[in-house]
Scaffold this motif. Structure first.
Motif, PDB file in Angstrom:
ATOM      1  N   VAL A  25       5.778  -3.342   2.334  1.00  0.00           N
ATOM      2  CA  VAL A  25       6.751  -3.952   1.428  1.00  0.00           C
ATOM      3  C   VAL A  25       6.036  -4.857   0.435  1.00  0.00           C
ATOM      4  N   GLU A  26       5.040  -5.612   0.909  1.00  0.00           N
ATOM      5  CA  GLU A  26       4.319  -6.535   0.026  1.00  0.00           C
ATOM      6  C   GLU A  26       3.569  -5.793  -1.079  1.00  0.00           C
ATOM      7  N   SER A  27       2.943  -4.664  -0.749  1.00  0.00           N
ATOM      8  CA  SER A  27       2.216  -3.932  -1.785  1.00  0.00           C
ATOM      9  C   SER A  27       3.180  -3.244  -2.752  1.00  0.00           C
ATOM     10  N   SER A  32       5.847   8.647   5.851  1.00  0.00           N
ATOM     11  CA  SER A  32       4.445   9.040   6.038  1.00  0.00           C
ATOM     12  C   SER A  32       3.497   8.223   5.175  1.00  0.00           C
ATOM     13  N   ARG A  33       4.037   7.474   4.210  1.00  0.00           N
ATOM     14  CA  ARG A  33       3.184   6.690   3.320  1.00  0.00           C
ATOM     15  C   ARG A  33       3.431   5.189   3.442  1.00  0.00           C
ATOM     16  N   GLN A  44      -3.097   4.178  -3.877  1.00  0.00           N
ATOM     17  CA  GLN A  44      -2.917   3.602  -2.543  1.00  0.00           C
ATOM     18  C   GLN A  44      -2.188   4.599  -1.641  1.00  0.00           C
ATOM     19  N   PRO A  45      -2.811   5.089  -0.581  1.00  0.00           N
ATOM     20  CA  PRO A  45      -2.146   6.094   0.262  1.00  0.00           C
ATOM     21  C   PRO A  45      -1.036   5.520   1.139  1.00  0.00           C
ATOM     22  N   ILE A  46      -1.212   4.275   1.595  1.00  0.00           N
ATOM     23  CA  ILE A  46      -0.241   3.661   2.500  1.00  0.00           C
ATOM     24  C   ILE A  46       0.250   2.350   1.889  1.00  0.00           C
ATOM     25  N   ARG A  83       1.779   4.484 -15.551  1.00  0.00           N
ATOM     26  CA  ARG A  83       1.201   3.361 -14.796  1.00  0.00           C
ATOM     27  C   ARG A  83       1.686   3.384 -13.349  1.00  0.00           C
ATOM     28  N   LEU A  84       2.966   3.657 -13.138  1.00  0.00           N
ATOM     29  CA  LEU A  84       3.490   3.738 -11.779  1.00  0.00           C
ATOM     30  C   LEU A  84       2.811   4.857 -11.008  1.00  0.00           C
TER      31      LEU A  84
END
Length: 639
Positions: free
Chosen positions: A359-361, A210-211, A354-356, A346-347
């Motif tokens: 892989v890159e993000s 969902s994310r 960021q809601p969605i 921090r994580l």
């Protein structure tokens, strides 16, 4: 005179020629152990043909018709690429006790260890036959004459050593043990002061479908430990008859530790030692359970199947996280409650922002170098310095101007530990000076207490948690010093140290000048001089509290140098659109003369992950070699 000149000239030429001959001979002997990835072998111990395809990064993709032959082959390539590392690991784990009674292993695991040992011994046998430079430069340099056979028990001990490294070496429950150190009764208890970290820690972060942009879960994993040459980890693709498993292996153990098969991806999270109620000592039985868990993960069919049985096979110090195309599963089912560390905070902040995710993000989160320790401490340290009114009534000295320039610089800084920036260097020099001023009078002989950075402790005293600000008072002095007194003086101490070492112009300072990554080549025996010649140094971003982390060395001359930190990263999805990616800091080969010794280092520094593919047609594109193992017609004698 002319005669003397001719004699000297001939002597010099002879010395040069002799040097070249010696150097050439040494190069010849060393290069003889560089493996040829296109060489085929006839070996005893396999049932059928095996293909070892090395892709463009020299990652082996191993294909065979049976599980046993796959495990034989991974043992063979571990020895071919990392023989010295295998022997070091065996030597380091050699004193760990195994129970007198037979360890109860699942037949599939027992067979895997037997086949893996046979594969290592097949390569040792080829080395013993001669012509391969003793198999690795470490053995040649160390003068090792014979290599004893590898046994399944060696792999069990290495697994036990790995589990042991997940615990703090300093004492029970991650507390630094200093028997001669006493804390005065008038000082509040601050457990952070003596907290220690284990040598290795495992981290995992998962996102439900969902994310994610594809609607399929994402699993990110990273491992923190020694940064050395060769890398602690070895990437491999094992093409089992039931489906491939790809990810990172640990030389000495035949199973994929963090990775995925065609249906499931998995990773582990180690539990901080200070929250385990009853610390346990890793045993041979625990090591066998861990190996059975790894075997189970590689064969699992979905995420729930992957975590099933974890309560019997995993220690209390480990959590497992698994995903498939629809499900995110973990054991324990509810996340273990733990004190929130700077890295966890921090994580969580990046996760909430960021809601969605793609892989890159997710990769961008893993590579984040903003220090939550700096963002938490700096406002407390500078709160009364940033807002001091201009002192036009006093003489503006050069020191005052430098102090003002530095404070203005830090006021605009976002906490990014970028290796090209001066702010991280100023911040950590200031923290180091502050911690020394606060603790040196309390523990003058225990330098390990006040030289290692402890932001949690400084945060407690600067925020006066539970009256902790009393730590700022210097005990031998008559007056009572406040924390702001110590902060101001520490800033001047830090600036003096920085000017002496890097010059008077702060714009010319950079974090990378001090924060040097030193990846040491690991010899068979400690203290070998070749280690310095074959090591790798580079300026590094990050700090011990960033997500892309490092660990400061205990070296007064180079206090911010590092030789440990994040040493493996992976972001995995079962989505066909997104794929899965991983990276390690060095190459696959442990041989300094190989083109694959440090070839991954530039990619690791720049955050360029390798795509994890089990598609052999893709792996063949740009492949650097294909080696084939065939069953020998007669049994070879054991080495």
């Amino acid at each position: 005179m002319k005669r003397l000149f001719n004699i000297l000239l001939r002597t010099s030429l002879a010395a040069v020629v002799a040097g070249l001959i010696v150097a050439g001979g040494a190069y010849f002997l060393l290069s003889a152990s560089v493996p040829d990835y296109d060489e085929d072998f006839d070996v005893a111990g396999i049932e059928g043909p095996v293909e070892i395809l090395r892709d463009s990064s020299a990652i082996p993709h191993v294909s065979a018709a049976s599980f046993a032959d796959i495990y034989f082959a991974i043992g063979f390539v571990h020895a071919q690429d990392r023989l010295g590392q295998l022997l070091r690991a065996r030597r380091a784990a050699g004193n760990l006790p195994l129970p007198d009674r037979a360890i109860d292993l699942e037949p599939s695991v027992s067979d895997a260890l037997e086949a893996y040992a046979a594969g290592i011994n097949a390569w040792i046998g080829l080395v013993s036959d001669g012509g391969r430079g003793k198999g690795s430069p470490e053995l040649l340099i160390a003068g090792e004459r014979a290599i004893s056979v590898w046994r399944p028990e060696d792999s069990l001990r290495i697994a036990q050593s790995f589990l042991s490294n997940l615990q703090s070496k300093s004492g029970r429950q991650g507390v630094l043990e200093l028997p001669d150190v006493l804390i005065s009764a008038d000082r509040p208890k601050t457990p952070e002061l003596f907290a220690t970290l284990p040598e290795v820690s495992l981290n995992a972060w998962a996102l439900p479908g969902s994310r994610t942009a594809t609607g399929i879960p994402i699993l990110a994993a990273d491992i923190r430990g020694p940064l050395s040459l060769p890398s602690e980890w070895y990437l491999a693709d094992l093409q089992f008859p039931t489906g491939a498993a790809i990810g990172t292996t640990l030389p000495g153990i035949p199973f994929v530790i963090v990775g995925r098969n065609e249906r499931v991806a998995w990773a582990f999270r180690s539990t901080p030692p200070n929250i385990v109620k009853e610390p346990e000592t890793p045993t041979g039985a625990k090591a066998s359970d861990f190996l059975m868990m790894l075997d189970h993960l590689a064969r699992s069919t979905d995420a729930n199947d992957a975590v099933s049985g974890a309560s019997e096979m995993l220690s209390a110090r480990m959590e497992v996280v698994a995903i498939d195309r629809e499900t995110l599963a973990r054991w324990p089912e509810n996340e273990v409650e733990r004190p929130v560390s700077f890295r966890d905070a921090r994580l969580a902040a990046l996760d909430d922002r960021q809601p969605i995710f793609s892989v890159e993000s997710a990769i961008a989160v893993q590579r984040d170098t903003v220090s939550p320790a700096a963002r938490a401490l700096l406002p407390l340290m500078a709160q009364e310095l940033w807002f001091v009114s201009s002192t036009s009534s006093i003489e503006v000295t050069r020191a005052n101007r430098l102090r003002g320039e530095i404070l203005d610089m830090l006021a605009q800084w976002n906490g990014d530990m970028d290796r090209f920036s001066p702010e991280p260097l100023v911040f950590w020099a200031w923290v180091r000076a502050l911690q020394k001023r606060i603790l040196q009078d309390e523990f003058p002989a225990a330098t390990e207490v006040w030289t290692r950075p402890i932001p949690d402790f400084l945060y407690a005293i600067l925020s006066d948690r539970g009256g902790s600000a009393i730590w700022c008072d210097i005990r031998p002095s008559a007056r009572i010093e406040t924390c702001q007194d110590q902060v101001r003086t520490a800033l001047d101490d830090a600036l003096g140290w920085l000017v002496d070492r890097y010059g008077p112009d702060p714009s010319a300072w950079s974090w990378g000048e001090a924060h040097i990554l030193n990846m040491q080549w690991s010899p068979i025996r400690a203290g070998e001089t070749a280690s310095d010649l074959l090591s790798l140094e580079a300026p590094m971003s990050g700090d011990p509290f960033t997500l892309m982390s490092t660990v400061f060395a205990s070296d007064d001359d180079r206090p911010f140098a590092t030789s440990a930190g994040t040493n493996f990263q992976a972001v995995m999805s079962l989505s066909e659109e997104s794929g899965s990616y991983f990276i390690a800091p060095a190459g696959q080969s442990g041989h300094p003369l190989s083109g694959f010794y440090e070839n991954l280092f530039p990619k690791w520094m720049q955050g360029e992950y390798l795509m994890m593919t089990t598609d052999l047609s893709l792996a063949r594109g740009g492949a650097v070699g294909i080696s084939r193992l065939s069953p020998a017609s007669t049994d070879r004698s054991k080495p």
